[in-house]
Structure formats: C-alpha cells, structure tokens
Design a protein around this motif. Structure first.
Motif, short mmCIF file in Angstrom:
data_model
loop_
_atom_site.label_atom_id
_atom_site.label_comp_id
_atom_site.label_asym_id
_atom_site.label_seq_id
_atom_site.Cartn_x
_atom_site.Cartn_y
_atom_site.Cartn_z
N ASN A 146 2.50 7.29 -9.47
CA ASN A 146 3.53 7.95 -10.27
C ASN A 146 4.74 7.04 -10.43
OD1 ASN A 146 6.00 10.38 -9.67
ND2 ASN A 146 4.88 10.21 -11.57
N ARG A 194 -0.33 10.72 -5.67
CA ARG A 194 -0.72 10.18 -6.98
C ARG A 194 0.10 8.95 -7.35
NH1 ARG A 194 -0.20 15.92 -9.84
NH2 ARG A 194 1.07 16.25 -7.96
N VAL A 253 0.82 -1.23 0.00
CA VAL A 253 0.00 0.00 0.00
C VAL A 253 0.85 1.27 0.00
CG1 VAL A 253 -2.01 -1.06 1.12
CG2 VAL A 253 -0.21 -0.02 2.53
N1 LIG Z 1 2.44 6.53 -5.45
C1 LIG Z 1 2.96 5.49 -6.09
N2 LIG Z 1 2.92 5.41 -7.44
C2 LIG Z 1 3.44 4.35 -8.10
N3 LIG Z 1 4.01 3.31 -7.50
C3 LIG Z 1 4.10 3.31 -6.16
C4 LIG Z 1 3.59 4.39 -5.38
N4 LIG Z 1 3.81 4.13 -4.07
C5 LIG Z 1 4.43 2.94 -4.04
N5 LIG Z 1 4.61 2.44 -5.28
C6 LIG Z 1 5.21 1.15 -5.67
O1 LIG Z 1 4.31 0.14 -5.26
C7 LIG Z 1 5.00 -0.98 -4.73
C8 LIG Z 1 4.58 -1.19 -3.28
O2 LIG Z 1 4.98 -0.06 -2.51
P1 LIG Z 1 5.68 -0.23 -1.11
O3 LIG Z 1 6.79 -1.24 -1.18
O4 LIG Z 1 6.02 1.12 -0.62
O5 LIG Z 1 4.46 -0.82 -0.29
P2 LIG Z 1 4.51 -1.53 1.15
O6 LIG Z 1 3.21 -1.24 1.80
O7 LIG Z 1 5.74 -1.15 1.87
O8 LIG Z 1 4.59 -3.06 0.72
P3 LIG Z 1 4.82 -4.30 1.73
O9 LIG Z 1 3.51 -4.49 2.42
O10 LIG Z 1 5.19 -5.43 0.84
O11 LIG Z 1 5.91 -3.90 2.67
C9 LIG Z 1 6.47 -0.66 -4.88
O12 LIG Z 1 6.92 -1.23 -6.07
C10 LIG Z 1 6.52 0.86 -4.96
O13 LIG Z 1 7.63 1.31 -5.70
#
Ligand SMILES: Nc1ncnc2c1ncn2[C@@H]1O[C@H](COP(=O)(O)OP(=O)(O)OP(=O)(O)O)[C@@H](O)[C@H]1O
Ligand SMILES: [Mg+2]
Length: 317
Positions: free
Chosen positions: A277, A275, A76
């Motif tokens: 992005n 957003r 997320v």
């Molecule tokens: N605003 C955004 N726009 C596009 N891609 C994003 C955005 N925010 C995060 N991502 C991408 O989405 C994926 C998941 O994000 P992230 O790893 O931050 O989530 P997380 O909640 O830490 O996941 P997990 O629960 O596995 O730890 C990653 O590949 C990240 O680069």
C-alpha cells in the motif's frame, strides 16, 4: 552419483542434500502405470518444513516486554512495522519505547524526529549503558519515545569486538528503563551481526516480517539458526512472538508463499497479511506513522488489526 563417460572423466559430483520431499517408489512390474506420473509427483512435491521456530514465553510482570523486529533480508518491512506497531500501541495508551539499532536511522524520520538535532543515540546506549535514560527522545506520537539510530552506528561492531560482555551491552543498558514502559520495540539492520545479536539477547520475543515472495522460507531458515544459537548460548528464553506477512498482493506467488507460511507456522503467523500500500511508503516523508497520515488506508487498517493481535499476545489488552 554418476561419473561422466569417456576418458576425460571429471571427479564425481558431490551429492547435495535435497530439500524437496519426493517419494520415489520403484515401479518394476506395473506396465500400465503411465510413465508421466513421476513428473506429476515432482510438480506437486512440497518443500520440507525447513525449520522450527521456538515460541516465546509470556511477558514478564512489572516491566516492559522487549521485542526485536528482525530479518536479515533487506527491505522486508522491519522499520515500517516498528514505526506503525509502536505508534498504534502508543495511541492506545501503552507506554512504548523504540530502539533503532540500524545506522540507516529510518525510525527517527518516520516518527518525526530530526536526527540532526539528536546528540545521544543507540551507539551511546551500547557503549555507555549509563546514558540510557538520557538517550531517549520524544516523537510525533504521545507515549512513544525513541532512542535514535544514525550513521554513528557504522563501525560500532568493530569497536564492540574489543569489549567484554559485548553481546549483552544492550540488555544491560535497557534494564533500568524497562519498569517505565509496557513495550520496547527494537528495529534491526538487515544483517545478523553483533548489534542484531545484542538486540536478540535483550529480547523476550521476536517479530519476523516476511515478504510473501520466493526465498522467504530460505531467509527464515538462516534466522532460525541464529535464534537457536542465541537460545543455547546467550538467552534461553528467546522465542518468536509472530511472523508478519508484508507487502502482500493478490498475485499467485504471493498467495502460494502466504499459504506455505501459514502451513509451516500456523500459530506464529499473524493475520491479516499486510497489503502492499503506497500510503505506508509515503507516510515517513511526512514524519508520521500511517495512523496519523491515512488511518483508513489498507495499510492503516492492516497494521491496526495486527496491533490488536499482538496486544493480546503480549498481554497488553
Ligand atoms: N506494506 C507496504 N506497502 C508498500 N510499501 C511498503 C510496505 N511496507 C514497507 N514498504 C516500503 O518498502 C520499503 C522497505 O521497507 P522498510 O524500510 O520498512 O524495510 P526494512 O526491512 O526496514 O528495510 P532494511 O532492511 O533496509 O532496514 C520502504 O520504502 C517502505 O516505505
Ligand atoms: Mg529498516
């Protein structure tokens, strides 16, 4: 409750508690009332407010505010939020410590730290709190340090079960570091296990990234239950610092969920919505946060604005 007709009757069906607020009014002598009205009413019915999220307290004087970024739902934007808020605050001159409590260890990669050369991690922090000072590492950003999470965290929860005071290990370990930082941001795994509980017990506040998709509110209800339990048993001061809307687009569903979040938590939701992005997604592969990769991208701008709101909420401005 209704039973099935015929000889082969099934046991009565258990009534489920409904979460949809529909006001059924019996209409007995209103022949003019069009029969389709009831359907209309159901379609406009709204989910009842599913939970209360407690507000957090102001930052303690003379030591870092500790904030856990959490949501048991995976992917997320927890890690992306930790990396970019931490970096943005550090670039503004605040002393920031990131603690990665997720075995995926993505915070290190996203902040330019080579995990293969790191010897002390969050595992040591929890199992041997006296190592806290030596567990920190510098990152690609000035003023920003990290305690790295990595594969060594796998299985840690099992080991912790044998320990006394297992829910408070991280709190005790971080204590001596707090006077030296303005903010400590803890990244958590996508679960509500013992490591996440440790982070919540150590924290003054929580940031909850929520993807503006269906099921967002259901996920929040589960987390709200955990927060309530931690508050009543382990950390009475725990509260929510903010709900962040992540990976937001202009689709109807995204807009509707964002609207519901804003309506349910008008003071907790931090605007703007972040957003979707691609620059945010590609920054970690360069080992830098968005503000060193492409600060003028949509993601860069959104996280800058979010950091400004949080800076104010946390009394850092
Ligand atoms: N605003 C955004 N726009 C596009 N891609 C994003 C955005 N925010 C995060 N991502 C991408 O989405 C994926 C998941 O994000 P992230 O790893 O931050 O989530 P997380 O909640 O830490 O996941 P997990 O629960 O596995 O730890 C990653 O590949 C990240 O680069
Ligand atoms: Mg993550």
């Amino acid at each position: 409750m209704k039973s099935m007709g015929g000889d082969d009757t099934l046991p009565e069906v258990e009534e489920a508690p409904l979460i949809i607020d529909v006001d059924f009014t019996e209409v007995e002598e209103e022949p003019d009332t069009p029969t389709l009205d009831a359907v209309d009413e159901i379609s406009t019915a709204r989910a009842r407010r599913p939970m209360d999220l407690p507000h957090s307290k102001p930052s303690p004087a003379g030591r870092a505010r500790v904030v856990t970024v959490t949501n048991q739902k995976g992917g997320v934007g927890k890690t992306t939020t930790v990396i970019n808020i931490a970096a943005q605050l550090a670039l503004r001159g605040h002393r920031v410590l990131v603690v990665d409590s997720d075995s995926q260890g993505n915070c290190a990669t996203g902040l330019g730290v080579d995990k293969s050369r790191v010897r002390t991690t969050t595992r040591d922090l929890i199992l041997a709190p006296e190592t806290a000072v030596d567990s920190r590492h510098a990152t690609a950003v000035d003023n920003l340090h990290i305690i790295v999470g990595d594969r060594s965290l796998i299985g840690l929860e099992q080991e912790m079960l044998r320990q006394l005071g297992r829910e408070r290990r991280m709190k005790e370990a971080l204590e001596p570091l707090l006077p030296h930082y303005d903010i400590v941001l803890i990244d958590t795994p996508p679960s509500l296990g013992l490591v996440t509980i440790n982070a919540l017990v150590a924290s003054d506040g929580i940031i909850i990234p929520v993807q503006t998709e269906y099921f967002a509110l259901e996920g929040l209800a589960l987390l709200a239950g955990t927060v309530r339990e931690v508050r009543s048993l382990l950390n009475g001061d725990l509260g929510v610092d903010g709900v962040l809307m992540t990976m937001h687009s202009q689709t109807l569903l995204n807009q509707q969920v964002a609207g519901e979040l804003l309506e349910s938590f008008p003071e907790l939701v931090v605007k703007p919505a972040i957003r979707r992005n691609v620059r945010l997604a590609e920054a970690p592969s360069h080992g830098v946060p968005i503000h060193l990769h492409d600060p003028s991208s949509a993601g860069g701008k959104d996280y800058q604005e979010i950091a400004t709101v949080l800076e104010r909420r946390w009394g850092l401005a």
